[in-house]
Write a protein that holds these residues in place. Structure first.
Motif, PDB file in Angstrom:
ATOM      1  N   HIS A   1      39.047  36.560  42.113  1.00 33.75           N
ATOM      2  CA  HIS A   1      39.691  35.253  42.203  1.00 33.75           C
ATOM      3  C   HIS A   1      38.885  34.250  41.389  1.00 33.75           C
ATOM      4  CE1 HIS A   1      42.035  35.888  46.219  1.00 33.75           C
ATOM      5  NE2 HIS A   1      42.393  36.738  45.286  1.00 33.75           N
ATOM      6  N   GLY A   2      39.595  33.504  40.545  1.00 34.35           N
ATOM      7  CA  GLY A   2      38.957  32.489  39.719  1.00 34.35           C
ATOM      8  C   GLY A   2      39.245  31.090  40.231  1.00 34.35           C
ATOM      9  N   ASN A   3      38.204  30.276  40.287  1.00 32.69           N
ATOM     10  CA  ASN A   3      38.337  28.884  40.695  1.00 32.69           C
ATOM     11  C   ASN A   3      38.801  28.092  39.477  1.00 32.69           C
ATOM     12  OD1 ASN A   3      37.698  26.088  41.171  1.00 32.69           O
ATOM     13  ND2 ASN A   3      36.423  26.743  42.887  1.00 32.69           N
ATOM     14  N   THR A   4      40.012  27.537  39.547  1.00 34.43           N
ATOM     15  CA  THR A   4      40.591  26.844  38.394  1.00 34.43           C
ATOM     16  C   THR A   4      39.907  25.520  38.098  1.00 34.43           C
ATOM     17  OG1 THR A   4      42.280  25.885  39.853  1.00 34.43           O
ATOM     18  CG2 THR A   4      42.854  27.918  38.677  1.00 34.43           C
ATOM     19  N   SER A   5      39.125  25.033  39.038  1.00 31.25           N
ATOM     20  CA  SER A   5      38.406  23.772  38.843  1.00 31.25           C
ATOM     21  C   SER A   5      37.063  24.003  38.149  1.00 31.25           C
ATOM     22  CB  SER A   5      38.181  23.127  40.196  1.00 31.25           C
ATOM     23  OG  SER A   5      38.381  21.770  40.158  1.00 31.25           O
ATOM     24  N   SER A   6      36.288  24.956  38.680  1.00 34.07           N
ATOM     25  CA  SER A   6      34.935  25.189  38.157  1.00 34.07           C
ATOM     26  C   SER A   6      34.872  26.310  37.122  1.00 34.07           C
ATOM     27  CB  SER A   6      33.991  25.539  39.310  1.00 34.07           C
ATOM     28  OG  SER A   6      34.395  26.763  39.903  1.00 34.07           O
ATOM     29  N   HIS A   7      35.943  27.082  36.987  1.00 35.20           N
ATOM     30  CA  HIS A   7      35.997  28.251  36.102  1.00 35.20           C
ATOM     31  C   HIS A   7      34.915  29.283  36.450  1.00 35.20           C
ATOM     32  CE1 HIS A   7      38.792  25.762  33.923  1.00 35.20           C
ATOM     33  NE2 HIS A   7      39.206  26.849  33.324  1.00 35.20           N
ATOM     34  N   VAL A   8      34.746  29.500  37.757  1.00 33.26           N
ATOM     35  CA  VAL A   8      33.840  30.526  38.282  1.00 33.26           C
ATOM     36  C   VAL A   8      34.714  31.546  38.988  1.00 33.26           C
ATOM     37  CG1 VAL A   8      31.996  30.982  39.948  1.00 33.26           C
ATOM     38  CG2 VAL A   8      31.928  28.913  38.556  1.00 33.26           C
ATOM     39  N   PHE A   9      34.427  32.854  38.787  1.00 26.24           N
ATOM     40  CA  PHE A   9      35.221  33.868  39.480  1.00 26.24           C
ATOM     41  C   PHE A   9      34.370  34.620  40.489  1.00 26.24           C
ATOM     42  CE2 PHE A   9      33.579  36.187  35.852  1.00 26.24           C
ATOM     43  CZ  PHE A   9      33.363  37.486  36.308  1.00 26.24           C
ATOM     44  N   HIS A  10      35.057  35.134  41.526  1.00 27.31           N
ATOM     45  CA  HIS A  10      34.400  35.740  42.682  1.00 27.31           C
ATOM     46  C   HIS A  10      34.987  37.117  42.959  1.00 27.31           C
ATOM     47  CE1 HIS A  10      33.043  31.626  43.437  1.00 27.31           C
ATOM     48  NE2 HIS A  10      34.293  31.274  43.216  1.00 27.31           N
ATOM     49  N   LYS A  11      34.156  37.990  43.550  1.00 25.09           N
ATOM     50  CA  LYS A  11      34.634  39.314  43.943  1.00 25.09           C
ATOM     51  C   LYS A  11      34.991  39.307  45.432  1.00 25.09           C
ATOM     52  CE  LYS A  11      30.102  41.351  44.921  1.00 25.09           C
ATOM     53  NZ  LYS A  11      29.129  42.351  44.512  1.00 25.09           N
ATOM     54  N   PRO A  12      35.786  40.297  45.882  1.00 25.67           N
ATOM     55  CA  PRO A  12      36.117  40.369  47.307  1.00 25.67           C
ATOM     56  C   PRO A  12      34.841  40.439  48.142  1.00 25.67           C
ATOM     57  CG  PRO A  12      37.448  41.913  46.062  1.00 25.67           C
ATOM     58  CD  PRO A  12      36.426  41.365  45.115  1.00 25.67           C
ATOM     59  N   GLY A  13      34.852  39.755  49.265  1.00 25.26           N
ATOM     60  CA  GLY A  13      33.677  39.715  50.133  1.00 25.26           C
ATOM     61  C   GLY A  13      32.830  38.480  49.923  1.00 25.26           C
ATOM     62  N   CYS A  14      33.015  37.802  48.810  1.00 22.08           N
ATOM     63  CA  CYS A  14      32.274  36.562  48.550  1.00 22.08           C
ATOM     64  C   CYS A  14      32.813  35.474  49.473  1.00 22.08           C
ATOM     65  CB  CYS A  14      32.434  36.133  47.091  1.00 22.08           C
ATOM     66  SG  CYS A  14      31.553  34.605  46.668  1.00 22.08           S
ATOM     67  N   ARG A  15      31.939  34.618  49.961  1.00 27.88           N
ATOM     68  CA  ARG A  15      32.395  33.558  50.858  1.00 27.88           C
ATOM     69  C   ARG A  15      33.287  32.539  50.144  1.00 27.88           C
ATOM     70  NH1 ARG A  15      27.284  29.712  52.244  1.00 27.88           N
ATOM     71  NH2 ARG A  15      26.548  29.396  50.125  1.00 27.88           N
ATOM     72  N   TYR A  16      33.250  32.519  48.805  1.00 32.02           N
ATOM     73  CA  TYR A  16      34.077  31.591  48.041  1.00 32.02           C
ATOM     74  C   TYR A  16      35.355  32.244  47.506  1.00 32.02           C
ATOM     75  CZ  TYR A  16      29.675  29.059  48.103  1.00 32.02           C
ATOM     76  OH  TYR A  16      28.527  28.431  48.505  1.00 32.02           O
ATOM     77  N   TYR A  17      35.562  33.509  47.805  1.00 32.98           N
ATOM     78  CA  TYR A  17      36.688  34.280  47.261  1.00 32.98           C
ATOM     79  C   TYR A  17      38.042  33.628  47.538  1.00 32.98           C
ATOM     80  CZ  TYR A  17      39.559  38.452  46.323  1.00 32.98           C
ATOM     81  OH  TYR A  17      40.489  39.340  45.839  1.00 32.98           O
ATOM     82  N   ASP A  18      38.214  33.068  48.728  1.00 32.10           N
ATOM     83  CA  ASP A  18      39.496  32.471  49.110  1.00 32.10           C
ATOM     84  C   ASP A  18      39.445  30.949  49.187  1.00 32.10           C
ATOM     85  OD1 ASP A  18      41.054  34.833  49.350  1.00 32.10           O
ATOM     86  OD2 ASP A  18      40.069  35.274  51.245  1.00 32.10           O
ATOM     87  N   CYS A  19      38.636  30.327  48.351  1.00 32.87           N
ATOM     88  CA  CYS A  19      38.560  28.866  48.373  1.00 32.87           C
ATOM     89  C   CYS A  19      39.895  28.270  47.917  1.00 32.87           C
ATOM     90  CB  CYS A  19      37.408  28.366  47.495  1.00 32.87           C
ATOM     91  SG  CYS A  19      37.725  28.436  45.722  1.00 32.87           S
ATOM     92  N   LYS A  20      40.109  26.998  48.204  1.00 32.20           N
ATOM     93  CA  LYS A  20      41.416  26.391  47.914  1.00 32.20           C
ATOM     94  C   LYS A  20      41.729  26.350  46.416  1.00 32.20           C
ATOM     95  CE  LYS A  20      40.020  21.557  47.785  1.00 32.20           C
ATOM     96  NZ  LYS A  20      40.318  20.208  48.240  1.00 32.20           N
ATOM     97  N   ASN A  21      40.715  26.324  45.562  1.00 26.80           N
ATOM     98  CA  ASN A  21      40.955  26.295  44.115  1.00 26.80           C
ATOM     99  C   ASN A  21      40.907  27.682  43.469  1.00 26.80           C
ATOM    100  OD1 ASN A  21      41.265  23.483  43.968  1.00 26.80           O
ATOM    101  ND2 ASN A  21      39.054  23.203  43.915  1.00 26.80           N
ATOM    102  N   CYS A  22      40.657  28.714  44.262  1.00 22.79           N
ATOM    103  CA  CYS A  22      40.569  30.082  43.722  1.00 22.79           C
ATOM    104  C   CYS A  22      41.961  30.703  43.656  1.00 22.79           C
ATOM    105  CB  CYS A  22      39.615  30.931  44.562  1.00 22.79           C
ATOM    106  SG  CYS A  22      37.905  30.406  44.413  1.00 22.79           S
TER     107      CYS A  22
END
Length: 124
Positions: free
Chosen positions: A80-101
């Motif tokens: 999942h990629g955060n469209t605001s920060s342009h950072v991507f996360h893998k499953p299991g990351c605490r930021y994986y399901d953030c509102k901008n991801c």
């Protein structure tokens, strides 16, 4: 405390165990670490999960956002990629399901080619 030593050294870890190297300083700890390393490389036990959570992280609530599924029901790994920060996360990351991801990538390379950078926490 001979009894405690015998009880401790007779324990044999499985692929579902973590070795807490900070406190494990006995001679047998290197054997336990070898078992853990072999399980990690073979992706067996808890190491078959794409982002296993250590017990000490779990107790601190670091997996609160993580949704556990069994290996049989788990689909292909997506990032999942955060469209605001342009950072991507893998499953299991605490930021994986953030509102901008909201951007979904099938591979790590796809995310990087789209101009996203890997998360510093989960290191996908």
């Amino acid at each position: 405390m001979m009894g405690d030593e015998v009880r401790t050294t007779s324990f044999r870890p499985s692929p579902n165990d973590y070795v807490y190297t900070t406190y494990c300083r006995k001679a047998f700890c290197s054997d336990w670490e070898a078992i853990q390393d072999a399980a990690q490389k073979a992706h067996i036990g808890l190491w078959s999960h794409p982002a296993p959570v250590s017990p000490w992280s779990y107790r601190r609530g670091k997996s609160a956002d993580q949704k556990e599924t069994s290996p049989q029901t788990r689909g292909p790994v997506t990032f999942h990629g955060n469209t605001s920060s342009h950072v991507f996360h893998k499953p299991g990351c605490r930021y994986y399901d953030c509102k901008n991801c909201t951007r979904v990538f099938q591979t790590r390379d796809e995310a990087i080619k789209a101009g996203y950078r890997p998360c510093g926490s989960c290191k996908p």
